[in-house]
Design a protein around this motif. Structure first.
Motif, PDB file in Angstrom:
ATOM      1  N   THR A 193       2.226   2.391   5.369  1.00 30.55           N
ATOM      2  CA  THR A 193       2.354   3.064   4.085  1.00 30.55           C
ATOM      3  C   THR A 193       3.218   4.307   4.227  1.00 30.55           C
ATOM      4  N   VAL A 194       3.652   4.861   3.114  1.00 30.40           N
ATOM      5  CA  VAL A 194       4.400   6.117   3.099  1.00 30.40           C
ATOM      6  C   VAL A 194       3.814   7.009   2.017  1.00 30.40           C
ATOM      7  N   ASN A 195       3.798   8.319   2.262  1.00 31.69           N
ATOM      8  CA  ASN A 195       3.330   9.255   1.241  1.00 31.69           C
ATOM      9  C   ASN A 195       4.368  10.337   0.964  1.00 31.69           C
ATOM     10  N   LYS A 196       5.618  10.007   1.208  1.00 34.85           N
ATOM     11  CA  LYS A 196       6.719  10.921   0.887  1.00 34.85           C
ATOM     12  C   LYS A 196       7.962  10.074   0.609  1.00 34.85           C
ATOM     13  N   ASP A 223      10.085  10.031  -2.674  1.00 35.40           N
ATOM     14  CA  ASP A 223      10.158   9.498  -4.033  1.00 35.40           C
ATOM     15  C   ASP A 223      11.490   8.762  -4.210  1.00 35.40           C
ATOM     16  N   PRO A 224      11.481   7.452  -4.503  1.00 36.03           N
ATOM     17  CA  PRO A 224      12.739   6.708  -4.640  1.00 36.03           C
ATOM     18  C   PRO A 224      13.672   7.268  -5.719  1.00 36.03           C
ATOM     19  N   PHE A 225      13.123   7.957  -6.708  1.00 35.26           N
ATOM     20  CA  PHE A 225      13.961   8.554  -7.746  1.00 35.26           C
ATOM     21  C   PHE A 225      14.637   9.844  -7.265  1.00 35.26           C
ATOM     22  N   HIS A 226      14.090  10.416  -6.187  1.00 34.31           N
ATOM     23  CA  HIS A 226      14.613  11.687  -5.659  1.00 34.31           C
ATOM     24  C   HIS A 226      14.420  11.658  -4.149  1.00 34.31           C
ATOM     25  N   TYR A 227      15.152  10.745  -3.505  1.00 32.07           N
ATOM     26  CA  TYR A 227      14.902  10.454  -2.096  1.00 32.07           C
ATOM     27  C   TYR A 227      15.677  11.412  -1.188  1.00 32.07           C
ATOM     28  N   SER A 280       6.973   1.396  -0.748  1.00 31.56           N
ATOM     29  CA  SER A 280       8.226   1.110  -1.456  1.00 31.56           C
ATOM     30  C   SER A 280       9.396   0.936  -0.509  1.00 31.56           C
ATOM     31  N   MET A 281       9.304   1.501   0.719  1.00 30.87           N
ATOM     32  CA  MET A 281      10.403   1.396   1.675  1.00 30.87           C
ATOM     33  C   MET A 281      10.684  -0.043   2.058  1.00 30.87           C
ATOM     34  N   GLY A 282       9.669  -0.902   2.038  1.00 36.79           N
ATOM     35  CA  GLY A 282       9.877  -2.285   2.422  1.00 36.79           C
ATOM     36  C   GLY A 282      10.851  -3.018   1.529  1.00 36.79           C
ATOM     37  N   LEU A 283      10.942  -2.601   0.262  1.00 39.16           N
ATOM     38  CA  LEU A 283      11.891  -3.214  -0.668  1.00 39.16           C
ATOM     39  C   LEU A 283      13.211  -2.452  -0.730  1.00 39.16           C
ATOM     40  N   MET A 284      13.247  -1.255  -0.149  1.00 37.95           N
ATOM     41  CA  MET A 284      14.481  -0.461  -0.142  1.00 37.95           C
ATOM     42  C   MET A 284      15.263  -0.638   1.156  1.00 37.95           C
ATOM     43  N   THR A 285      14.613  -1.218   2.164  1.00 42.95           N
ATOM     44  CA  THR A 285      15.247  -1.451   3.457  1.00 42.95           C
ATOM     45  C   THR A 285      16.055  -2.751   3.413  1.00 42.95           C
ATOM     46  N   THR A 345       0.860  -1.181   0.000  1.00 42.84           N
ATOM     47  CA  THR A 345       0.000   0.000   0.000  1.00 42.84           C
ATOM     48  C   THR A 345       0.894   1.228   0.000  1.00 42.84           C
ATOM     49  N   SER A 346       0.536   2.211  -0.812  1.00 43.80           N
ATOM     50  CA  SER A 346       1.390   3.391  -0.974  1.00 43.80           C
ATOM     51  C   SER A 346       0.543   4.650  -0.955  1.00 43.80           C
ATOM     52  N   GLY A 347       1.112   5.740  -0.431  1.00 46.32           N
ATOM     53  CA  GLY A 347       0.382   7.000  -0.337  1.00 46.32           C
ATOM     54  C   GLY A 347      -0.394   7.093   0.961  1.00 46.32           C
ATOM     55  N   GLY A 348      -1.286   8.078   1.040  1.00 47.41           N
ATOM     56  CA  GLY A 348      -2.060   8.274   2.258  1.00 47.41           C
ATOM     57  C   GLY A 348      -2.964   7.096   2.564  1.00 47.41           C
ATOM     58  N   ASP A 349      -3.205   6.869   3.853  1.00 47.30           N
ATOM     59  CA  ASP A 349      -4.081   5.760   4.236  1.00 47.30           C
ATOM     60  C   ASP A 349      -5.537   6.136   3.999  1.00 47.30           C
TER      61      ASP A 349
END
Length: 364
Positions: free
Chosen positions: A76-79, A81-85, A44-49, A10-14
């Motif tokens: 979830t996270v709403n901030k 951006d993995p391209f501009h983290y 997305s953080m779950g796959l970047m951690t 799940t991504s973005g606001g809840d």
């Protein structure tokens, strides 16, 4: 395509209904296809951690109680951006490769993304970068995802706003007041116009249609002339002032947050119409709590169809509710596209037909 392991995040606001969608995906994948399902924590953080942050679902984790839970059990996270983290030292770094590496490390063969228009855009870019098969499920209380009549979360948010109007109306009448309800919606007015029509508002202001203070005052004067001693006004948080100035606040880190248009209007109208005004800002109350029955049905249908799309090899698509049934559309027709209220559409025409002031469309 013999997919055996799929991931879901799940991504973005809840919003309400996310857990119902998660439950439906797990039930369909395990019961029908015998797949393994991995829930990725915190978007997305779950796959970047490192180590990866995930949970493997089984049917014991997705009981009927999940249908009644607000928020998302995965987080979830709403901030970010993995391209501009954003990094701790204030710099920015492209971490998209870490997302792709995490996907491969987990060994999943397709990814179900539950998100809004912004999440769809970013996750679609990430998945295309890594050649990751993706299916999207739309969610947002704002209901601004393109190509779908409903997104998960909107029905519940609308019910909350409608209940607020019903509770404000007798107080407005008792005290001869102008009651202003500020609702969420960001840059669109779906919550405001739907709740306003359903709740009998006298004035509905949405970002898609300009308005004037004189127009609002004229409607309130007409209400008084009809013999009523109070008025109800619903305004979407993304509305600007009548001169086009944004009303927002700057948070720590420079983030811009909507909010304040209700109090702005209250101050202006108190003097203009010589009435006592009060403001209620619903805010995050619209996001939380038990999902409505409609949200549970929509979310469940979306989750089942998303798994069926993967099974059929129809990837790069988003499930959608269109014309009373579940279908799907290409992600390229959705990602980054905002679905706004049509100023000339049937709902706006209905509001005008009821005598509600919803702003002033340009002539010609």
């Amino acid at each position: 395509m013999a997919v055996k392991r799929i991931g879901i995040l799940t991504s973005g606001g809840d919003c309400a209904g996310l857990n119902a969608a998660l439950r439906a995906v797990v039930h369909r994948a395990i019961r029908t296809y015998g797949w393994r399902v991995f829930g990725i924590r915190d978007g997305s953080m779950g796959l970047m951690t490192r180590p990866l942050n995930y949970v493997e679902f089984d049917l014991s984790l997705v009981t009927g109680d999940m249908l009644r839970l607000g928020g998302t059990i995965l987080g979830t996270v709403n901030k970010g951006d993995p391209f501009h983290y954003p990094m701790p030292d204030g710099s920015f770094r492209d971490r998209s490769a870490e997302f792709v590496e995490g996907y491969r490390e987990l060994g999943i063969e397709a990814l179900v993304v539950i998100g809004g228009d912004g999440s769809m855009r970013i996750l679609n870019q990430l998945c295309r970068l890594g050649g990751i098969p993706m299916v999207g499920i739309p969610k947002t209380i704002d209901n601004d995802v393109a190509q779908t009549d409903y997104a998960i979360g909107f029905p519940t948010a609308l019910d909350v706003a409608g209940e607020a109007i019903d509770r404000l109306a007798p107080t407005a009448a008792s005290h001869h007041r102008v009651m202003i309800l500020e609702v969420m919606g960001r840059d669109v007015g779906h919550i405001a116009i739907n709740a306003g029509v359903a709740g009998g508002a006298d004035v509905i202001l949405i970002p898609e249609i300009p308005y004037s203070l004189d127009g609002i005052a004229a409607r309130i004067a007409a209400v008084r002339a009809e013999g009523r001693n109070h008025a109800l006004l619903v305004v979407a948080e993304g509305c600007k002032t009548e001169s086009g100035e944004p009303v927002s606040t700057i948070q720590a880190g420079g983030e811009v947050r909507y909010g304040g248009i209700g109090h702005y209007l209250a101050a202006k109208l108190a003097e203009l119409v010589q009435a006592e005004t009060r403001v209620t800002v619903l805010g995050h109350v619209q996001r939380g709590g038990m999902p409505s029955m409609r949200d549970r049905v929509v979310a469940s249908a979306f989750g089942v169809h998303a798994v069926d799309l993967i099974a059929a090899g129809k990837l790069g698509r988003m499930v959608a509710w269109q014309h009373g049934q579940v279908g799907d559309v290409p992600l390229s027709d959705v990602a980054g596209i905002t679905r706004a209220v049509d100023p000339y559409g049937p709902l706006a025409q209905t509001a005008r037909g009821l005598g509600i002031y919803i702003g002033e469309l340009p002539v010609g």
